[in-house]
Design a protein around this motif. Structure first.
Motif, PDB file in Angstrom:
ATOM      1  N   ALA B  49     -24.233  71.480  59.388  1.00 51.03           N
ATOM      2  CA  ALA B  49     -23.937  72.897  59.250  1.00 51.03           C
ATOM      3  C   ALA B  49     -22.453  73.250  59.206  1.00 51.03           C
ATOM      4  O   ALA B  49     -22.013  73.991  58.343  1.00 51.03           O
ATOM      5  CB  ALA B  49     -24.604  73.642  60.403  1.00 51.03           C
ATOM      6  N   ARG B  50     -21.664  72.719  60.105  1.00 45.80           N
ATOM      7  CA  ARG B  50     -20.327  73.283  60.246  1.00 45.80           C
ATOM      8  C   ARG B  50     -19.372  72.851  59.135  1.00 45.80           C
ATOM      9  O   ARG B  50     -18.642  73.669  58.586  1.00 45.80           O
ATOM     10  CB  ARG B  50     -19.766  72.863  61.574  1.00 45.80           C
ATOM     11  N   CYS B  58     -20.910  67.163  47.231  1.00 47.07           N
ATOM     12  CA  CYS B  58     -21.237  65.766  47.547  1.00 47.07           C
ATOM     13  C   CYS B  58     -22.165  65.675  48.743  1.00 47.07           C
ATOM     14  O   CYS B  58     -22.006  64.816  49.590  1.00 47.07           O
ATOM     15  CB  CYS B  58     -19.972  64.964  47.771  1.00 47.07           C
ATOM     16  N   GLU B  59     -23.122  66.573  48.837  1.00 41.63           N
ATOM     17  CA  GLU B  59     -24.010  66.552  49.987  1.00 41.63           C
ATOM     18  C   GLU B  59     -25.341  65.885  49.688  1.00 41.63           C
ATOM     19  O   GLU B  59     -26.164  65.726  50.558  1.00 41.63           O
ATOM     20  CB  GLU B  59     -24.251  67.984  50.474  1.00 41.63           C
ATOM     21  N   VAL B  60     -25.564  65.492  48.433  1.00 42.65           N
ATOM     22  CA  VAL B  60     -26.882  64.966  48.087  1.00 42.65           C
ATOM     23  C   VAL B  60     -26.957  63.504  48.526  1.00 42.65           C
ATOM     24  O   VAL B  60     -26.738  62.597  47.753  1.00 42.65           O
ATOM     25  CB  VAL B  60     -27.150  65.082  46.583  1.00 42.65           C
ATOM     26  N   PHE B  61     -27.261  63.302  49.797  1.00 42.89           N
ATOM     27  CA  PHE B  61     -27.356  61.938  50.301  1.00 42.89           C
ATOM     28  C   PHE B  61     -28.627  61.297  49.773  1.00 42.89           C
ATOM     29  O   PHE B  61     -29.719  61.832  49.937  1.00 42.89           O
ATOM     30  CB  PHE B  61     -27.372  61.945  51.829  1.00 42.89           C
ATOM     31  N   ARG B  62     -28.451  60.164  49.137  1.00 43.11           N
ATOM     32  CA  ARG B  62     -29.608  59.470  48.575  1.00 43.11           C
ATOM     33  C   ARG B  62     -29.910  58.234  49.415  1.00 43.11           C
ATOM     34  O   ARG B  62     -29.016  57.456  49.698  1.00 43.11           O
ATOM     35  CB  ARG B  62     -29.310  59.027  47.140  1.00 43.11           C
TER      36      ARG B  62
ATOM     37  N   PHE C 130     -36.117  68.739  57.463  1.00 42.23           N
ATOM     38  CA  PHE C 130     -34.658  68.654  57.404  1.00 42.23           C
ATOM     39  C   PHE C 130     -33.980  69.780  58.186  1.00 42.23           C
ATOM     40  O   PHE C 130     -32.949  69.582  58.808  1.00 42.23           O
ATOM     41  CB  PHE C 130     -34.197  68.689  55.938  1.00 42.23           C
ATOM     42  N   THR C 131     -34.582  70.958  58.177  1.00 44.69           N
ATOM     43  CA  THR C 131     -33.905  72.148  58.708  1.00 44.69           C
ATOM     44  C   THR C 131     -33.418  72.018  60.148  1.00 44.69           C
ATOM     45  O   THR C 131     -32.289  72.387  60.428  1.00 44.69           O
ATOM     46  CB  THR C 131     -34.836  73.370  58.614  1.00 44.69           C
ATOM     47  N   PRO C 132     -34.247  71.508  61.092  1.00 45.56           N
ATOM     48  CA  PRO C 132     -33.779  71.505  62.488  1.00 45.56           C
ATOM     49  C   PRO C 132     -32.443  70.812  62.669  1.00 45.56           C
ATOM     50  O   PRO C 132     -31.654  71.198  63.526  1.00 45.56           O
ATOM     51  CB  PRO C 132     -34.891  70.754  63.230  1.00 45.56           C
ATOM     52  N   LEU C 133     -32.161  69.820  61.846  1.00 43.79           N
ATOM     53  CA  LEU C 133     -30.887  69.112  61.974  1.00 43.79           C
ATOM     54  C   LEU C 133     -29.712  70.075  61.876  1.00 43.79           C
ATOM     55  O   LEU C 133     -28.736  69.981  62.624  1.00 43.79           O
ATOM     56  CB  LEU C 133     -30.767  68.047  60.885  1.00 43.79           C
ATOM     57  N   ASP C 138     -25.324  72.418  64.738  1.00 40.35           N
ATOM     58  CA  ASP C 138     -24.526  73.606  65.004  1.00 40.35           C
ATOM     59  C   ASP C 138     -24.234  73.707  66.499  1.00 40.35           C
ATOM     60  O   ASP C 138     -23.083  73.871  66.924  1.00 40.35           O
ATOM     61  CB  ASP C 138     -25.309  74.826  64.498  1.00 40.35           C
ATOM     62  N   ASP C 139     -25.284  73.547  67.326  1.00 41.46           N
ATOM     63  CA  ASP C 139     -25.076  73.605  68.775  1.00 41.46           C
ATOM     64  C   ASP C 139     -24.234  72.434  69.258  1.00 41.46           C
ATOM     65  O   ASP C 139     -23.406  72.577  70.150  1.00 41.46           O
ATOM     66  CB  ASP C 139     -26.427  73.590  69.499  1.00 41.46           C
TER      67      ASP C 139
END
Ligand code: SF4
Lengths: 164, 166, 372
Positions: B49-50, B58-62, C130-133, C138-139
């Motif tokens: 997230a951060r 480049c976030e598409v981890f395969r 995937f979402t919970p990650l 974040d926390d």
């Protein structure tokens, strides 16, 4: 099983006598210690320190198993000056939080002792690891192949004379 | 070759095409999900997230090497793992790039000492590396910077201004 | 096997899972012998993350080994450093000032929160969510910010020293921690709504991956794995160390022994950790954070000792043997993941492969910690 019970029962099998040169305890390395030693948990981290002959190690493990203990770790130590390997089995009890160390020593030129994997299956990996690092043979072990080292490794890196 | 079959110079230009392709590649680098040790956690943090690597495409981890074009070597390679890493590299389709993340991947990092028996001292002993990111572990910002460097290597231009020292 | 005179051949085949596989969280390899979708035998092959920590313990001084401890179980680095410094302190007879003990507890428990949050995210990825990650990371970033302000590192903290900690915490850290705890508390219901009540998650965890209590004992499993099997074993209670005896907390135990139980243990543990941190912050008094007269070149007297701490994954033990010099004669590092993993072969027999991955995820493995 309380520590007192264990002291008596382990005392019986430890009667065979401690292997002569003994771990250096509090500054007196040469003095022989009693085969069964109650230790101060706050100082040593164990409540009982037992030394047995290598051929009695299975008996000791059986007693620990009956006492409801669990095997936490197996540590090999290379006492190269004494020409011996020491193997320390650390047991702990989920119920009482007591801790028992069972020690044994094998000569450096024929490093072999019985495997306890039949009593504690968790020992399987610990023994393989000790074999990796020191080359100590655990007789009766089903698969004494390298665990942490590459499959074809033939060296034993934690021997004090490794690399010399 | 006779006069007839020779292509007159200046008729076919690959350069412009290449530039477009490079731009496309640089903006959609697909890294391989491949964690070796501690640095992998920072790689995960970069994707989460951060720090959000998605901002740079480049976030598409395969999970499969066949679908990825950047290998982030994040962690220690030991002698048992080295053949597997080389296999993974060989399985990636061309064109492919390698980022060595962290001191371990660069040189063996903290695990190099006289008489060491198990660590490969740097991934460039196994295959060529394009970008080195020092740190133990490098911060997520550093990994992002590494990607920007890789983009620059591909397109010749840096798309993001360099932050000035405060 | 035969039915009405016909012999049915049972055919098995061998599949390799790993060493590069997203579900193995790093570099674990499992040699699977499969009977269709069912596992006949799953033999873990480890050592792909072996980094010679025990050898390094023998050839560098006690203080120089400190950074290594943070690189074993890097998801919860504080605990390894804690176990190591405590073992050496026990060996050398150093007492730690009270404030330092509280700081150690606060930072260690913050690290436990970070570790469990990361685990929850990664476990859900194993199960396909995937979402919970994104939420848990974040926390987690908040915790890392707090810890970074006192330790200077985001991941591989090397904060504890023999005799205390290297930096005192400031008011900003204390206030920030309290604020963070309030925030995480308020987010726990969200996590339960997002994960615990999710029907797909429940179906994939309830009744899956049973580890009987007796198996835990025979294999030496510890941590949330045994507590999810109904054994209330926690080193913090069994052999109280640091400032834990002064603090009031519970050990969450679930008897179901399945993946769900292990998940719930960790979620409850997070609540307990928050309680511990708050109490420790309340009880913390101003004072020194380093013991006086700890020599620069530490030379513990001859002898050996064992020290255990409850890491985020179970009981982490250090057996340190000193021969009176400035380097340890032997340093055994007992990692919880090693024992927790060794039961996988027995427990995964007869399971569906997809379920076995849920079991694997619920063990919470950190491979370089297992391989050391
Ligand atoms: S560089 Fe440091 S953080 Fe990264 S894998 Fe190596 S030891 Fe771990």
């Amino acid at each position: 099983m309380t520590i007192q019970d264990l002291t008596t029962r382990l005392g019986e099998i430890a009667q065979g006598g401690a292997t002569p040169p003994v771990t250096p305890t509090e500054g007196q390395p040469a003095a022989p210690v009693a085969p069964v030693l109650e230790t101060d948990h706050a100082k040593r981290g164990t409540d009982l320190d037992v030394t047995v002959q290598p051929d009695r190690i299975q008996d000791a493990a059986r007693i620990m198993d009956q006492g409801g203990y669990t095997l936490e770790a197996i540590t090999g130590v290379d006492w190269i000056a004494d020409k011996q390997y020491e193997v320390v089995y650390d047991f702990t009890s989920f119920a009482s939080g007591k801790r028992v160390a069972v020690r044994t020593r094998v000569p450096r030129d024929i490093p072999a002792l019985p495997s306890i994997h039949a009593i504690f299956p968790g020992a399987n990996w610990h023994e393989r690891e000790t074999h990796d690092f020191f080359g100590i043979k655990f007789s009766g072990h089903p698969q004494l192949t390298p665990l942490l080292l590459p499959e074809d490794a033939t060296f034993h890196p934690l021997r004090k004379d490794f690399g010399t | 070759m006779d006069e007839q079959t020779q292509v007159p110079p200046g008729l076919i230009h690959f350069a412009a095409m290449d530039q477009i392709l490079d731009l496309a590649r640089a903006n959609s680098l697909w890294p391989m999900t491949f964690g070796l040790a501690c640095c992998a956690i920072e790689m995960m943090a970069t994707g989460a997230a951060r720090f959000d690597m998605a901002r740079f495409g480049c976030e598409v981890f395969r999970p499969s090497p066949r679908q990825s074009d950047v290998m982030i070597v994040c962690g220690t390679i030991n002698k048992k793992m080295a053949p597997a890493v080389v296999t993974l590299y060989d399985q990636m389709p061309e064109p492919k790039w390698v980022i060595a993340m962290g001191n371990c991947a660069i040189s063996g990092g903290p695990f190099v000492f006289p008489g060491q028996y198990n660590v490969v001292e740097g991934v460039d002993k196994l295959f060529p590396v394009d970008v080195y990111i020092p740190g133990c572990p490098p911060r997520p910002e550093a990994l992002i910077e590494g990607f920007l460097e890789l983009e620059k290597k591909l397109t010749g231009k840096r798309r993001w201004p360099v932050a000035k020292a405060q | 096997m035969s039915i009405e005179g016909q012999t049915i051949h049972r055919e098995t085949f061998v599949v390799n899972l790993g060493p590069q596989h997203p579900a193995t969280h790093g570099v674990l390899r499992i040699k699977l012998t499969m009977d269709g979708e069912y596992i006949d035998d799953a033999e873990p092959v480890i050592g792909y993350g072996h980094r010679m920590h025990e050898k390094m313990g023998e050839n560098r001084t006690y203080a120089k080994f400190l950074p290594n401890t943070a690189r074993m179980d890097y998801v919860a680095a504080m605990f390894n450093t804690h176990g190591y410094v405590c073992a050496v302190e026990r060996l050398a007879g150093i007492t730690v000032p009270e404030r330092a003990e509280y700081i150690r507890v606060v930072t260690a428990e913050l690290n436990r929160l970070a570790s469990h949050l990361l685990w929850a995210g990664a476990f859900l990825i194993d199960l396909g969510g995937f979402t919970p990650l994104l939420y848990t990371f974040d926390d987690r970033e908040h915790i890392l910010d707090l810890l970074e302000s006192v330790t200077g590192a985001r991941l591989t903290f090397c904060y504890y020293r023999f005799g205390g900690v290297c930096n005192d915490v400031d008011d900003q850290f204390v206030a920030g921690t309290r604020e963070f705890i309030a925030r995480l508390r308020s987010r726990m219901p969200m996590y339960h709504a997002l994960i615990t009540k999710n029907i797909i998650f429940r179906k994939r965890c309830e009744g899956i991956g049973i580890i009987p209590a007796e198996t835990c004992r025979r294999y030496g499993a510890t941590g949330p794995v045994v507590r999810g099997s109904g054994i209330a074993y926690d080193v913090r209670k069994a052999e109280p160390y640091s400032a834990y005896p002064q603090l009031n907390f519970n050990i969450p135990v679930y008897p179901e022994a399945d993946c769900m139980a292990r998940y719930l243990v960790r979620m409850d543990e997070m609540m307990e950790s928050m309680r511990i941190i708050e109490q420790a912050l309340d009880l913390m008094q101003p004072g020194p954070v380093m013991a006086e007269k700890v020599p620069k070149m530490l030379k513990p007297p001859k002898g050996d000792c064992y020290f255990n701490v409850e890491s985020a994954r179970g009981s982490f033990g250090v057996r340190a043997i000193s021969d009176g010099t400035d380097k340890a004669y032997r340093l055994k590092l007992r990692s919880p993941c090693f024992s927790n993993m060794s039961l996988f072969q027995e427990c995964s027999r007869g399971m569906l492969l997809a379920d076995a991955l849920a079991l694997l995820g619920s063990l919470d493995l950190v491979i370089p910690d297992m391989d050391r």
